[in-house]
Design an enzyme around this catalytic site. Structure first.
Site, PDB file in Angstrom:
ATOM      1  N   THR A 148       0.856  -1.186   0.000  1.00  0.00           N
ATOM      2  CA  THR A 148       0.000   0.000   0.000  1.00  0.00           C
ATOM      3  C   THR A 148       0.895   1.240   0.000  1.00  0.00           C
ATOM      4  O   THR A 148       1.343   1.670  -1.049  1.00  0.00           O
ATOM      5  CB  THR A 148      -0.978  -0.006   1.194  1.00  0.00           C
ATOM      6  N   THR A 185      -1.247  -1.665   8.427  1.00  0.00           N
ATOM      7  CA  THR A 185      -1.618  -3.087   8.287  1.00  0.00           C
ATOM      8  C   THR A 185      -0.367  -3.890   8.017  1.00  0.00           C
ATOM      9  O   THR A 185       0.401  -3.489   7.168  1.00  0.00           O
ATOM     10  CB  THR A 185      -2.623  -3.272   7.146  1.00  0.00           C
ATOM     11  N   GLU A 271       5.977   4.894   7.520  1.00  0.00           N
ATOM     12  CA  GLU A 271       5.590   6.041   6.701  1.00  0.00           C
ATOM     13  C   GLU A 271       6.372   7.286   7.100  1.00  0.00           C
ATOM     14  O   GLU A 271       6.347   7.709   8.249  1.00  0.00           O
ATOM     15  CB  GLU A 271       4.084   6.277   6.830  1.00  0.00           C
ATOM     16  N   THR A 398      -6.728  10.614  -0.479  1.00  0.00           N
ATOM     17  CA  THR A 398      -6.648  11.360  -1.727  1.00  0.00           C
ATOM     18  C   THR A 398      -5.372  11.065  -2.488  1.00  0.00           C
ATOM     19  O   THR A 398      -5.216  11.531  -3.592  1.00  0.00           O
ATOM     20  CB  THR A 398      -6.729  12.875  -1.448  1.00  0.00           C
TER      21      THR A 398
END
Length: 398
Positions: A148, A185, A271, A398
């Site tokens: 992802t 996740t 991230e 987005t």
């Protein structure tokens, strides 16, 4: 044990493929792992009480027996909090995969990762499954299909000799945000051609997950979809592994190497992360205390931001120890950062600030804590907390 250049399909009898079905804008988003023979299997799942539909379907596949032949995975949509329709969609993914591969329904595991709450676009899922190749696919395409917000593919392969046979083990994982597993996740899949009883495989998986995947954190959030699945198809034709033997010890060491590498890769790819933080706690009376304290330190937002800024603020570390819940002696703690002792018997030492500042610019920061009250130890991994983390998660949909 030898590190090899391989992929999730390197163990004998395994195949993998991935395709772009349109759940995401560009990257592959659906894939499978397939074993040409039924494989003994083991799995652990998220401890989040809001478990996604694929978790329930995979658990159902394990109900009849602990054997799998395939894992079907999609990214871009978690199929979580989607009600009865989400459950029907996960069941449909399993059924279509079983039909195409011509294998029993209960030999298929299902996993999903992505945005929570959106319904699966089943027209795209169905078309994607039909595109997947049974034995001529590309394993690297599968490794991309499970990602992802990850910035790189996480994969590792090892080989060792067991019972006179060459045994291979490969692992692949995804995870970048919502990582605070308690098996985020986080998905991880491990394949091996070793022959090992399912019960022993499950026991070993739980032990290794507690030492590795459950000791990583990025942002403190535990996902609805966390899953680790292992398949062992026995195609190496080694004598069936038995607990307590030298061969089992070799296999367990290889398993540890795979899970630790994948766990550290997930932590490193947090991230917005710029640094991997490793916290080693020694001198505890219980392993559980050492692991708890290590994870509390690496989970601390103040420790994470200090690492990002290159600030050796040991006060934030000692603070995290204080509220960790683990047992320690408040006046007898030693802390080292990069081997530089900055705290001894809970008092600041005289240390080389310039050397510490230089070390904190590195991409792998090691914090050592000695509690001096026992012989047990534990390690946890995480990452720094940067401006980019906020940017990524503020704009995720987005």
């Amino acid at each position: 044990m030898e590190l090899i250049k391989g992929n999730i399909a390197s163990p004998k009898g395994f195949y993998a493929d991935g395709k772009h079905a349109g759940l995401k804008r560009k990257r592959n988003d659906i894939g499978w792992i397939y074993s040409e023979v039924p494989a003994n299997a083991a799995a652990v799942y998220t401890m989040n009480q809001m478990q996604a539909a694929p978790i329930f379907v995979t658990k159902d596949s394990f109900q009849s027996n602990a054997k799998l032949q395939a894992i079907i995975v999609n990214s871009g949509n978690a199929n979580a909090c989607t009600g009865n329709q989400g459950m029907l969609d996960a069941l449909a993914m399993r059924a279509q995969t079983a039909e195409k591969l011509e294998i029993p329904l209960d030999s298929v595991a299902v996993a999903s990762t992505g945005i929570i709450g959106d319904m699966l676009p089943m027209d795209k899922i169905n078309a994607g499954i039909e595109m997947l190749e049974k034995q001529t696919g590309n394993a690297a395409d599968f490794e991309e299909a499970i990602l992802t917000t990850d910035t790189f593919q996480k994969q590792i392969s090892f080989q060792t000799e067991i019972g006179g046979r060459k045994v291979t083990m490969s692992g692949v994982a995804k995870g970048s945000g919502m990582i605070h597993p308690n098996m985020a996740t986080m998905l991880a899949f491990i394949t091996t051609d070793a022959a090992i009883p399912a019960e022993l495989l499950q026991k070993l998986l739980k032990i290794k997950v507690d030492k590795t995947f459950n000791q990583i954190t990025v942002d403190g959030d535990t996902s609805t979809n966390d899953m680790v699945v292992v398949m062992a198809n026995g195609c190496a034709e080694n004598p069936m592994l038995q607990e307590g033997t030298a061969d089992f010890a070799k296999f367990a060491d290889m398993f540890q190497a795979v899970t630790e590498h994948l766990a550290k890769s997930i932590a490193r790819d947090g991230e917005g992360a710029t640094k991997l933080i490793e916290v080693q706690v020694n001198g505890a009376t219980k392993t559980e205390d050492a692991r708890m304290i290590a994870k509390k330190i690496v989970s601390s937002s103040l420790v994470k931001t200090a690492a990002f800024g290159g600030d050796g603020n040991w006060g934030r570390i000692i603070c995290a120890i204080g509220y960790s819940g683990g047992r320690f002696a408040p006046d007898n703690i030693t802390i080292k950062i990069g081997g530089i002792e900055i705290l001894n018997h809970s008092s600041q030492t005289i240390y080389n600030q310039q050397a510490l500042d230089a070390y904190l610019e590195e991409e792998h920061i090691i914090i050592e804590v000695d509690l001096h009250i026992g012989l047990e130890s534990g390690t946890a991994w995480g990452c720094d907390l940067s401006y980019e983390y906020v940017k990524i998660n503020a704009c995720y949909r987005t």
